[in-house]
Design an enzyme around this catalytic site. Structure first.
Site, mmCIF file in Angstrom:
data_model
loop_
_atom_site.group_PDB
_atom_site.id
_atom_site.type_symbol
_atom_site.label_atom_id
_atom_site.label_comp_id
_atom_site.label_asym_id
_atom_site.label_seq_id
_atom_site.Cartn_x
_atom_site.Cartn_y
_atom_site.Cartn_z
ATOM 1 N N SER A 183 31.862 18.082 -133.861
ATOM 2 C CA SER A 183 32.272 18.495 -135.318
ATOM 3 C C SER A 183 31.002 19.013 -136.091
ATOM 4 O O SER A 183 29.902 18.781 -135.512
ATOM 5 C CB SER A 183 32.885 17.313 -136.100
ATOM 6 O OG SER A 183 31.775 16.801 -136.862
ATOM 7 N N TYR A 227 29.252 8.163 -139.793
ATOM 8 C CA TYR A 227 29.639 9.598 -139.064
ATOM 9 C C TYR A 227 28.695 10.417 -138.682
ATOM 10 O O TYR A 227 28.429 10.892 -137.460
ATOM 11 C CB TYR A 227 30.982 10.135 -139.955
ATOM 12 C CG TYR A 227 31.799 11.127 -139.414
ATOM 13 C CD1 TYR A 227 32.494 10.733 -138.278
ATOM 14 C CD2 TYR A 227 31.701 12.229 -139.422
ATOM 15 C CE1 TYR A 227 33.507 11.626 -137.556
ATOM 16 C CE2 TYR A 227 32.394 13.484 -138.784
ATOM 17 C CZ TYR A 227 33.242 12.942 -137.819
ATOM 18 O OH TYR A 227 34.101 14.033 -137.165
#
Length: 240
Positions: free
Chosen positions: A143, A156
Site C-alpha cells: 500500500s 500501520y
C-alpha cells in the site's frame, strides 16, 4: 499459446485470499489458468470464496494464520504435498487499525498489526522460498502507506515501511536466484479495510480490487528479465 504464457501448470499462492484484493487476485490468476491456493484464517470463508470464484479444481484453499509460525509451516507442507513448486507468491494478508495518535494507541493493537503485516510476510516468504525456482515472482502488497505517512496510523505505517525494507532486502537476496520481488503499492482501493478507519470514504473515487489484480497478473507474466520493482496503481488517499 504455449503453456508458460497462459499460466497452465503454474501455481500462485495468495495470502488473505478470501476477500478484497486477495479474492480479486485469486480470480485474476485463475482466469489466467494458474492453479491458485488461497490462504486465510477462516475455513468457512475460504470455502465460500472458492465457491464464489467458480473455477473448480484450479482454486483450492489452506487454513493459515500468517502470524503463527506453526500454522504457516503446516499450510506450506500441505501445498508442497500437492505442488512441486510455487511460481507466484502474493503476500497480501494485512490489517489496519482505527485512527489513534501514538499516545493513545494500545500496545496490543500495535503488536497485532506488526505481527500480521510484517512478521506474517516474513514467515510466509520463508516457508515459500524452498518451493520457488528461477523465474518465480514474489509480490508484497504494501500500500502507499509504505512510502507515505498518515497521522493516526502509526502502527500501520510502521508495518508497511518495515515491509518495504523487507521487500528491498529480499529483492537483493533473490536477484542471484532469478526470483523477482515486486512491491505492490495500490492507492485507495475499494475494500472493507476502510471500515476500520474511514467508513465514510468516497468509494466511487477508488480503484477497484479487480483493476489492481489485473496489474499484478500482467506484471507476473512479464519476461523474467523485465526490470519491474514496483506496481503503483490507483489514487492517493489525499486526493479522495
Amino acid at each position: 499459446m504455449p503453456a508458460g504464457e497462459s499460466g497452465h501448470d503454474k501455481v500462485a499462492v495468495i495470502t488473505g485470499g478470501s476477500r478484497g484484493i486477495g479474492l480479486a487476485l485469486a480470480r485474476a490468476f485463475a482466469e489466467a489458468a494458474y492453479h491458485v491456493v488461497i490462504l486465510g484464517r477462516d475455513a468457512a470463508r475460504l470455502e465460500q470464496a472458492i465457491k464464489d470464484l467458480k473455477h473448480g479444481p484450479l482454486v483450492e484453499g489452506a487454513v493459515c494464520d500468517v502470524t503463527g509460525a506453526q500454522s504457516v509451516a503446516k499450510a506450506f507442507r500441505e501445498i508442497a504435498g500437492k505442488h512441486a513448486s510455487i511460481d507466484v507468491l502474493v503476500n497480501n494478508a494485512g490489517i489496519a487499525h482505527a485512527l489513534a495518535p501514538v499516545a493513545d494507541l494500545p500496545v496490543e493493537t500495535w503488536k497485532q498489526v506488526i505481527d500480521t503485516n510484517l512478521t506474517g510476510m516474513f514467515l510466509v516468504t520463508r516457508a515459500a522460498l524452498p518451493l520457488m525456482r528461477a523465474g518465480g515472482t514474489i509480490v508484497n502488497n504494501l500500500s502507499v502507506a509504505a512510502v507515505q505517512p498518515f497521522a493516526g496510523m502509526s502502527a500501520y505505517n510502521a508495518s508497511k515501511f518495515g515491509a518495504m525494507g523487507f521487500t528491498q532486502a529480499l529483492r537483493e537476496e533473490m536477484r542471484k536466484k532469478g526470483i523477482r520481488v515486486l512491491a505492490l503499492l495500490p492507492g485507495a482501493t475499494d475494500t472493507d479495510i476502510w471500515q476500520q478507519f474511514w467508513p465514510e470514504a468516497p468509494r466511487e473515487k477508488m480503484v477497484s480490487p479487480d483493476t489492481v489484480a489485473r496489474a499484478v497478473v500482467h506484471a507476473a507474466a512479464a519476461p523474467s528479465n523485465t526490470a519491474i520493482e514496483e506496481i503503483r496503481i490507483g489514487p492517493a488517499a489525499g486526493t479522495l
